[in-house]
Design a protein around this motif. Structure first.
Motif, short mmCIF file in Angstrom:
data_model
loop_
_atom_site.label_atom_id
_atom_site.label_comp_id
_atom_site.label_asym_id
_atom_site.label_seq_id
_atom_site.Cartn_x
_atom_site.Cartn_y
_atom_site.Cartn_z
N SER A 19 0.83 -1.20 0.00
CA SER A 19 0.00 0.00 0.00
C SER A 19 0.86 1.26 0.00
O SER A 19 2.05 1.22 0.29
N THR A 20 0.23 2.36 -0.34
CA THR A 20 0.82 3.69 -0.18
C THR A 20 0.29 4.20 1.15
O THR A 20 -0.92 4.32 1.33
N ASP A 21 1.18 4.44 2.10
CA ASP A 21 0.76 4.80 3.45
C ASP A 21 0.97 6.28 3.72
O ASP A 21 2.05 6.82 3.45
N ILE A 22 -0.08 6.92 4.25
CA ILE A 22 -0.03 8.34 4.56
C ILE A 22 -0.34 8.51 6.04
O ILE A 22 -1.45 8.20 6.49
N VAL A 30 -3.29 6.16 6.99
CA VAL A 30 -4.22 5.69 5.96
C VAL A 30 -3.41 4.86 4.96
O VAL A 30 -2.39 5.31 4.47
N HIS A 31 -3.89 3.65 4.72
CA HIS A 31 -3.23 2.76 3.77
C HIS A 31 -4.06 2.77 2.49
O HIS A 31 -5.22 2.34 2.49
N LEU A 32 -3.48 3.28 1.42
CA LEU A 32 -4.14 3.28 0.11
C LEU A 32 -3.70 2.01 -0.60
O LEU A 32 -2.53 1.85 -0.96
N GLY A 104 3.33 4.81 -6.75
CA GLY A 104 3.60 3.68 -5.88
C GLY A 104 2.98 2.38 -6.36
O GLY A 104 3.41 1.30 -5.97
N THR A 105 2.00 2.47 -7.23
CA THR A 105 1.31 1.26 -7.68
C THR A 105 1.63 0.88 -9.12
O THR A 105 1.16 -0.15 -9.59
#
Length: 115
Positions: A19-22, A30-32, A104-105
């Motif tokens: 995930s992309t984590d913010i 928040v994990h995208l 990131g994805t």
């Protein structure tokens, strides 16, 4: 011949398609989720949202589309709402979040036909 456990495969998938984590604060991250980690319906909706954003001559509410995309890929609806609240409708920040998520994805992104 190499031998792997399912846990080995899961760890490799987590590393490659993570995930992309913010971090919003010390307590909330928040994990995208990577598109490949989303259910088929959410992947299809994400592709549709991206198509709407990219359509030329299509007058759409970019803030609304980016917000929906973030809600779609976030690991939890309340975390998505917290992130969007913190952003406060700043379209530049929303666009940067989605761009960062996209970068990131890219390695693990499936084509629309692979869903």
């Amino acid at each position: 011949m190499a031998s792997y456990t399912l846990d080995d495969i899961r760890s490799a998938a987590d590393a490659k398609y993570g995930s992309t984590d913010i971090a919003l604060d010390e307590k909330t991250t928040v994990h995208l989720l990577n598109p490949l980690r989303l259910p088929k319906e959410k992947r299809a909706r994400l592709v549709a949202l991206q198509d709407e954003m990219d359509a030329e001559g299509n007058e759409v509410d970019q803030e609304e589309l980016l917000s929906e995309a973030i809600r779609l890929v976030a690991d939890h609806p309340k975390k998505a709402d917290s992130l969007l609240s913190a952003v406060g409708g700043d379209l530049a920040v929303l666009a940067q979040i989605f761009e960062t998520y996209g970068k990131g994805t890219q390695a693990g992104e499936a084509s629309a036909s692979a869903s």
